[in-house]
Each structure stands twice: as structure tokens, then as C-alpha cells.
Design a protein around this motif. Structure first.
Motif, PDB file in Angstrom:
ATOM      1  N   MET A  93       0.861  -1.286  -0.050  1.00 33.79           N
ATOM      2  CA  MET A  93      -0.266  -0.032  -0.029  1.00 33.79           C
ATOM      3  C   MET A  93       0.749   1.203   0.073  1.00 33.79           C
ATOM      4  SD  MET A  93      -2.893  -1.361   2.871  1.00 33.79           S
ATOM      5  CE  MET A  93      -4.143  -0.126   2.388  1.00 33.79           C
ATOM      6  N   PHE A  94       0.621   2.145  -0.828  1.00 35.30           N
ATOM      7  CA  PHE A  94       1.240   3.467  -0.712  1.00 35.30           C
ATOM      8  C   PHE A  94       0.045   4.622  -0.536  1.00 35.30           C
ATOM      9  CE2 PHE A  94       4.134   1.475  -3.490  1.00 35.30           C
ATOM     10  CZ  PHE A  94       5.347   2.221  -3.218  1.00 35.30           C
ATOM     11  N   ASN A  95       0.001   5.435   0.129  1.00 29.84           N
ATOM     12  CA  ASN A  95      -0.806   6.573   0.640  1.00 29.84           C
ATOM     13  C   ASN A  95       0.179   7.746   0.298  1.00 29.84           C
ATOM     14  OD1 ASN A  95      -3.144   7.948   1.360  1.00 29.84           O
ATOM     15  ND2 ASN A  95      -3.426   6.799   2.909  1.00 29.84           N
ATOM     16  N   LEU A  96       0.014   8.388  -0.761  1.00 29.63           N
ATOM     17  CA  LEU A  96       0.965   9.484  -1.060  1.00 29.63           C
ATOM     18  C   LEU A  96       0.719  10.769  -0.622  1.00 29.63           C
ATOM     19  CD1 LEU A  96       1.689   8.606  -4.826  1.00 29.63           C
ATOM     20  CD2 LEU A  96       3.032   7.931  -3.002  1.00 29.63           C
ATOM     21  N   GLY A  97       1.573  11.816  -0.475  1.00 28.88           N
ATOM     22  CA  GLY A  97       1.099  13.024   0.058  1.00 28.88           C
ATOM     23  C   GLY A  97       2.040  13.211   1.350  1.00 28.88           C
ATOM     24  N   TRP A  98       1.476  13.718   2.282  1.00 28.76           N
ATOM     25  CA  TRP A  98       2.083  14.043   3.550  1.00 28.76           C
ATOM     26  C   TRP A  98       1.509  13.555   4.907  1.00 28.76           C
ATOM     27  CZ3 TRP A  98       0.008  18.275   0.847  1.00 28.76           C
ATOM     28  CH2 TRP A  98      -1.360  18.874   1.061  1.00 28.76           C
ATOM     29  N   LEU A  99       2.242  13.509   5.862  1.00 24.96           N
ATOM     30  CA  LEU A  99       1.758  12.840   7.018  1.00 24.96           C
ATOM     31  C   LEU A  99       0.615  13.623   7.731  1.00 24.96           C
ATOM     32  CD1 LEU A  99       2.247  10.798   9.597  1.00 24.96           C
ATOM     33  CD2 LEU A  99       3.931  12.732  10.570  1.00 24.96           C
ATOM     34  N   ILE A 106       6.798  18.394   3.958  1.00 23.36           N
ATOM     35  CA  ILE A 106       7.212  17.191   3.900  1.00 23.36           C
ATOM     36  C   ILE A 106       6.332  16.196   3.134  1.00 23.36           C
ATOM     37  CG2 ILE A 106       8.445  15.139   4.978  1.00 23.36           C
ATOM     38  CD1 ILE A 106       9.074  17.065   7.330  1.00 23.36           C
ATOM     39  N   THR A 107       6.545  16.095   1.997  1.00 23.49           N
ATOM     40  CA  THR A 107       5.502  15.155   1.100  1.00 23.49           C
ATOM     41  C   THR A 107       6.453  14.135   0.333  1.00 23.49           C
ATOM     42  OG1 THR A 107       3.897  15.276  -0.502  1.00 23.49           O
ATOM     43  CG2 THR A 107       5.735  16.983  -0.829  1.00 23.49           C
ATOM     44  N   THR A 108       5.747  13.259  -0.097  1.00 27.32           N
ATOM     45  CA  THR A 108       6.189  12.148  -1.024  1.00 27.32           C
ATOM     46  C   THR A 108       6.577  12.966  -2.220  1.00 27.32           C
ATOM     47  OG1 THR A 108       3.989  11.537  -1.769  1.00 27.32           O
ATOM     48  CG2 THR A 108       5.109  10.040  -0.116  1.00 27.32           C
ATOM     49  N   MET A 109       7.613  12.717  -3.071  1.00 24.60           N
ATOM     50  CA  MET A 109       8.173  13.147  -4.200  1.00 24.60           C
ATOM     51  C   MET A 109       8.386  12.405  -5.272  1.00 24.60           C
ATOM     52  SD  MET A 109       8.639  16.440  -2.992  1.00 24.60           S
ATOM     53  CE  MET A 109       9.638  17.307  -4.222  1.00 24.60           C
ATOM     54  N   ARG A 110       8.177  12.701  -6.388  1.00 26.05           N
ATOM     55  CA  ARG A 110       8.626  12.064  -7.865  1.00 26.05           C
ATOM     56  C   ARG A 110       9.567  11.299  -7.656  1.00 26.05           C
ATOM     57  NH1 ARG A 110       7.404  16.760 -11.576  1.00 26.05           N
ATOM     58  NH2 ARG A 110       7.565  17.862  -9.528  1.00 26.05           N
ATOM     59  N   VAL A 134      -3.444   8.474  -4.621  1.00 29.67           N
ATOM     60  CA  VAL A 134      -2.803   9.697  -5.026  1.00 29.67           C
ATOM     61  C   VAL A 134      -3.585  10.893  -4.630  1.00 29.67           C
ATOM     62  CG1 VAL A 134      -2.430  11.211  -7.188  1.00 29.67           C
ATOM     63  CG2 VAL A 134      -1.901   8.418  -6.811  1.00 29.67           C
ATOM     64  N   TYR A 135      -2.936  11.867  -4.263  1.00 36.17           N
ATOM     65  CA  TYR A 135      -3.689  13.355  -3.760  1.00 36.17           C
ATOM     66  C   TYR A 135      -3.518  14.336  -4.783  1.00 36.17           C
ATOM     67  CZ  TYR A 135      -4.547  10.417   0.268  1.00 36.17           C
ATOM     68  OH  TYR A 135      -5.101   9.446   1.046  1.00 36.17           O
ATOM     69  N   PRO A 136      -4.190  14.568  -5.747  1.00 35.21           N
ATOM     70  CA  PRO A 136      -3.892  15.468  -6.742  1.00 35.21           C
ATOM     71  C   PRO A 136      -4.312  17.079  -6.284  1.00 35.21           C
ATOM     72  CG  PRO A 136      -5.978  14.640  -7.335  1.00 35.21           C
ATOM     73  CD  PRO A 136      -5.341  13.773  -5.924  1.00 35.21           C
ATOM     74  N   GLY A 137      -4.633  17.238  -4.937  1.00 32.23           N
ATOM     75  CA  GLY A 137      -5.101  18.541  -4.574  1.00 32.23           C
ATOM     76  C   GLY A 137      -3.818  19.483  -4.368  1.00 32.23           C
ATOM     77  N   PRO A 139       0.112  20.623  -5.802  1.00 33.87           N
ATOM     78  CA  PRO A 139       1.108  20.469  -7.246  1.00 33.87           C
ATOM     79  C   PRO A 139       1.858  19.299  -7.095  1.00 33.87           C
ATOM     80  CG  PRO A 139       1.307  22.658  -6.284  1.00 33.87           C
ATOM     81  CD  PRO A 139       0.627  21.885  -5.235  1.00 33.87           C
ATOM     82  N   GLU A 140       2.605  18.792  -6.114  1.00 34.84           N
ATOM     83  CA  GLU A 140       3.419  17.496  -6.157  1.00 34.84           C
ATOM     84  C   GLU A 140       2.627  16.294  -6.308  1.00 34.84           C
ATOM     85  OE1 GLU A 140       6.989  15.305  -6.806  1.00 34.84           O
ATOM     86  OE2 GLU A 140       6.619  17.203  -6.895  1.00 34.84           O
ATOM     87  N   GLY A 141       1.422  16.350  -5.615  1.00 35.94           N
ATOM     88  CA  GLY A 141       0.592  15.304  -5.777  1.00 35.94           C
ATOM     89  C   GLY A 141       0.136  15.048  -7.066  1.00 35.94           C
ATOM     90  N   ASP A 142      -0.343  16.140  -7.697  1.00 35.39           N
ATOM     91  CA  ASP A 142      -0.892  15.973  -9.206  1.00 35.39           C
ATOM     92  C   ASP A 142       0.135  15.666  -9.992  1.00 35.39           C
ATOM     93  OD1 ASP A 142      -3.112  16.642 -11.168  1.00 35.39           O
ATOM     94  OD2 ASP A 142      -1.515  18.484 -11.742  1.00 35.39           O
TER      95      ASP A 142
END
Length: 182
Positions: A93-99, A106-110, A134-137, A139-142
Motif C-alpha cells: 500500500m502507498f498513501n502518497l502525500g504528507w503525514l 514534507i511530502t512524497t516526491m516523484r 494519489v492526492y492531486p489537490g 502540485p506535487e501530488g498532481d
């Protein structure tokens, strides 16, 4: 309305059971790690990753209270998973974004998400599943979502089935990819 984060757990349960090995590639506050730990039971094992010591600490507290001792919590980036996992996994499981509740800077990065997802797919055994929320809300999430969709579109449909689950009329709502081995 459909709860996408609960829905991805339902897909996990169609592949994961007692005694299996799995991974939470983005530990956060430990909710997914707890779900995985309870699902695989005392004979299974969960590997969980996060770069923030506070995430590892809060997850350890959560798991101590309600889970069997069947987990390894790793304070390292998810792109280093192959250094720690040396066996096929049945689910990831991946739940991208921030804590959640943490520092949003501090966020997941490409740069690390792409190798982490590639590694996770390489670790999948037969009849296994990987979910990537994925959290597209932001810029990095998108950008992460677009990068992953392009990558997934190029994977062999004879080896993997990749599905995107998204609320169509809410473009900034979270969505997830479901990757299943054949």
C-alpha cells in the motif's frame, strides 16, 4: 458517497490473508500498517516505511496496543524497500502525500515515489496486489499522479492488471491505482 480509502482495503482483502507478507510503503500514522498487521495475523509479516521518526513512533504506539508482534517499522524512504524486504509480498500500500497532522512541506516526491513503486511491483508475488493512493489537490501530488499513470499505462497487460479508481466529477479528490499480478 464512496470512500476511496476504504475501498482500496477491500481490494487488498481479496488477495491478502493470514500468514502472508506485505508492506506499507508510506507508514504515516500507522492506520494502513495496523490494517495489514491484523489481516496477516501472528504468522504473517508487515514491513512499513516512513522517513519521519515521529511517524515511526506514533505507529509503534498504535500497533503495540492492538496488533500481534508481526511488523518491522523502518525509518527510511520507501524507495529503499529492496534493502529490507527479501521475499515476495502478497500486498503493498502507498498513501502518497504528507503525514496527516504533520508538516505539509514534507511530502512524497516523484524522485523517490517512482523507484519505490517500481520496487514494490518487483516485489509482488503471484496473485498479489498493490494500491497507490494519489492526492492531486497539491502540485506535487498532481505531478505524482500524472507520472504514475503514464508509467502504469506502459506496463504489460499480460503480467499486470492496472486499474484507476477515481471520482470523475471531483478532479482534486484523491484517487488510487490498483495493480494486480496475474
Amino acid at each position: 458517497m464512496i470512500d476511496l480509502l476504504s475501498l482500496h482495503k477491500q481490494f487488498i482483502l481479496t488477495h491478502l490473508g493470514e500468514g502472508d507478507v506485505c508492506a506499507d510503503f508510506t507508514m504515516g500514522n500507522g492506520h494502513d500498517t495496523e490494517f495489514l498487521s491484523k489481516t496477516v495475523g501472528p504468522e504473517g509479516h508487515v514491513y512499513a516505511f516512513d522517513i519521519q521518526p515521529s511517524a515511526v513512533e506514533s505507529t509503534a504506539e498504535r500497533l503495540k496496543a492492538s496488533c500481534p508482534d508481526n511488523y518491522t517499522l523502518i525509518c527510511a524512504s520507501h524507495h529503499r524497500a529492496a534493502e529490507f524486504i527479501h521475499e515476495p509480498i502478497k500486498a503493498g500500500m502507498f498513501n502518497l502525500g504528507w503525514l496527516p497532522g504533520g508538516d505539509k512541506s514534507i511530502t512524497t516526491m516523484r524522485e523517490t515515489t517512482m523507484p519505490a513503486v517500481e520496487t514494490a511491483i518487483g516485489l509482488l508475488g503471484k496473485d498479489a496486489v498493490l494500491t497507490v493512493a494519489v492526492y492531486p489537490g497539491h502540485p506535487e501530488g498532481d505531478a505524482e499522479g500524472k507520472m504514475l499513470e503514464e508509467y502504469f499505462a506502459g506496463l504489460s497487460r499480460y503480467k499486470l492488471c492496472v486499474t484507476k479508481i477515481k471520482i470523475v466529477n471531483s478532479p482534486t479528490s484523491p484517487y488510487f491505482f490498483l495493480i494486480e499480478t496475474k
